[in-house]
Every structure is written in structure tokens, then in C-alpha cells.
Design a protein around this motif. Sequence first.
Motif, PDB file in Angstrom:
ATOM      1  N   PRO A  49     -10.044 -10.739  -8.178  1.00 25.64           N
ATOM      2  CA  PRO A  49      -9.517 -10.203  -9.435  1.00 25.64           C
ATOM      3  C   PRO A  49      -8.464  -9.111  -9.213  1.00 25.64           C
ATOM      4  O   PRO A  49      -8.566  -8.316  -8.280  1.00 25.64           O
ATOM      5  CB  PRO A  49     -10.744  -9.628 -10.130  1.00 25.64           C
ATOM      6  CG  PRO A  49     -11.898 -10.368  -9.539  1.00 25.64           C
ATOM      7  CD  PRO A  49     -11.507 -10.664  -8.124  1.00 25.64           C
ATOM      8  N   THR A  50      -7.474  -9.101 -10.084  1.00 24.25           N
ATOM      9  CA  THR A  50      -6.405  -8.104 -10.017  1.00 24.25           C
ATOM     10  C   THR A  50      -6.968  -6.688  -9.998  1.00 24.25           C
ATOM     11  O   THR A  50      -6.486  -5.834  -9.253  1.00 24.25           O
ATOM     12  CB  THR A  50      -5.450  -8.285 -11.218  1.00 24.25           C
ATOM     13  OG1 THR A  50      -4.926  -9.612 -11.185  1.00 24.25           O
ATOM     14  CG2 THR A  50      -4.319  -7.292 -11.177  1.00 24.25           C
ATOM     15  N   GLU A  51      -8.017  -6.450 -10.774  1.00 22.66           N
ATOM     16  CA  GLU A  51      -8.623  -5.115 -10.823  1.00 22.66           C
ATOM     17  C   GLU A  51      -9.175  -4.710  -9.459  1.00 22.66           C
ATOM     18  O   GLU A  51      -9.066  -3.554  -9.052  1.00 22.66           O
ATOM     19  CB  GLU A  51      -9.744  -5.067 -11.870  1.00 22.66           C
ATOM     20  CG  GLU A  51      -9.282  -5.296 -13.284  1.00 22.66           C
ATOM     21  CD  GLU A  51      -9.132  -6.774 -13.659  1.00 22.66           C
ATOM     22  OE1 GLU A  51      -8.701  -7.036 -14.802  1.00 22.66           O
ATOM     23  OE2 GLU A  51      -9.415  -7.666 -12.833  1.00 22.66           O
ATOM     24  N   ALA A  52      -9.763  -5.650  -8.740  1.00 20.08           N
ATOM     25  CA  ALA A  52     -10.300  -5.353  -7.414  1.00 20.08           C
ATOM     26  C   ALA A  52      -9.178  -5.081  -6.424  1.00 20.08           C
ATOM     27  O   ALA A  52      -9.280  -4.181  -5.587  1.00 20.08           O
ATOM     28  CB  ALA A  52     -11.173  -6.508  -6.932  1.00 20.08           C
ATOM     29  N   THR A  54      -6.193  -3.859  -7.169  1.00 14.45           N
ATOM     30  CA  THR A  54      -5.638  -2.551  -7.537  1.00 14.45           C
ATOM     31  C   THR A  54      -6.545  -1.432  -7.037  1.00 14.45           C
ATOM     32  O   THR A  54      -6.077  -0.449  -6.459  1.00 14.45           O
ATOM     33  CB  THR A  54      -5.465  -2.449  -9.068  1.00 14.45           C
ATOM     34  OG1 THR A  54      -4.584  -3.496  -9.491  1.00 14.45           O
ATOM     35  CG2 THR A  54      -4.896  -1.110  -9.474  1.00 14.45           C
ATOM     36  N   PHE A  55      -7.843  -1.578  -7.244  1.00 13.87           N
ATOM     37  CA  PHE A  55      -8.811  -0.591  -6.778  1.00 13.87           C
ATOM     38  C   PHE A  55      -8.709  -0.420  -5.263  1.00 13.87           C
ATOM     39  O   PHE A  55      -8.708   0.700  -4.748  1.00 13.87           O
ATOM     40  CB  PHE A  55     -10.224  -1.019  -7.183  1.00 13.87           C
ATOM     41  CG  PHE A  55     -11.283  -0.023  -6.821  1.00 13.87           C
ATOM     42  CD1 PHE A  55     -11.532   1.077  -7.635  1.00 13.87           C
ATOM     43  CD2 PHE A  55     -12.029  -0.174  -5.663  1.00 13.87           C
ATOM     44  CE1 PHE A  55     -12.500   1.997  -7.316  1.00 13.87           C
ATOM     45  CE2 PHE A  55     -13.006   0.743  -5.320  1.00 13.87           C
ATOM     46  CZ  PHE A  55     -13.242   1.831  -6.146  1.00 13.87           C
TER      47      PHE A  55
END
Length: 131
Positions: A49-52, A54-55
Motif C-alpha cells: 500500500p502507498t501508505e506503507a 510513505t511511512f
Amino acid sequence: MVMSIERPKLEGNIAVGEGRQIGFAEFGNPQGRAVFWLHGTPGARRQIPTEARTFAARKNIRLIGIDRPGIGSSTPHQYENVLGFTDDLRTIADILGINRFAVVGLSGGGPYTLATAAAMPDRVVMAAVLG
């Protein structure tokens, strides 16, 4: 600061056995704390996932997606059971110079995550199953 999370920092295949290879893709900080991401079913090494991603880029994490055998650029192979996968992941970690790491499994990657934690308690610092 603009961070590119679209393409892997490093991507390729690692030989894990006679005539076998496993595909991988790295995101985040190449010098960061290592986290192996084991995809769901269906899924592949880049389906993080994009969120992962970015994190990982923001929190000094080396996020490494791994293809299971027969998926993506990995050669087909059938393990006797999910513990068989742990020998391949150990080889991948060794070749990438990773001694201790976390492992996260999404859905179908969950059993492989739990097997890795059970097989390598000296190397796995954290294990999580999502979904």
C-alpha cells in the motif's frame, strides 16, 4: 521535501535453490530497519500500500516486498509446508545483508509470516499479520 514512492529503490531476483529464484522489490530507506512484506493472495512484491511505502520513507524503514514462488518473477516451487518458505527468506536476508528484521504478512502472506517468526526467533524482531 518530495519523496518518490512509485518505483522500488532496488528490484531483482535472488537465487534461493537449484534453478530457483525469488523476486523482491525494496522501498523506503535502503539503510533503514528491515521489514519484509509478504503479499496476500493474489498479490506480488510491488503490491505494498502507498501508505506503507510513505511511512517507510519517512520513518527510516527498508521495506522489502517478496514474491512467493510462482508469482511475479519467482520461479514456481511447491513447499512441503509453509516452514519450507523460511529457508528461502533466510537466504534472501543473508544475501541482502540483513541480520535482524520484522516481517509483515497481508492475508495469504500471514501463514508465511508466522512460520518465519517461529523458524527464526533469533532474527525476527517483530511479526504482524494483517487482514
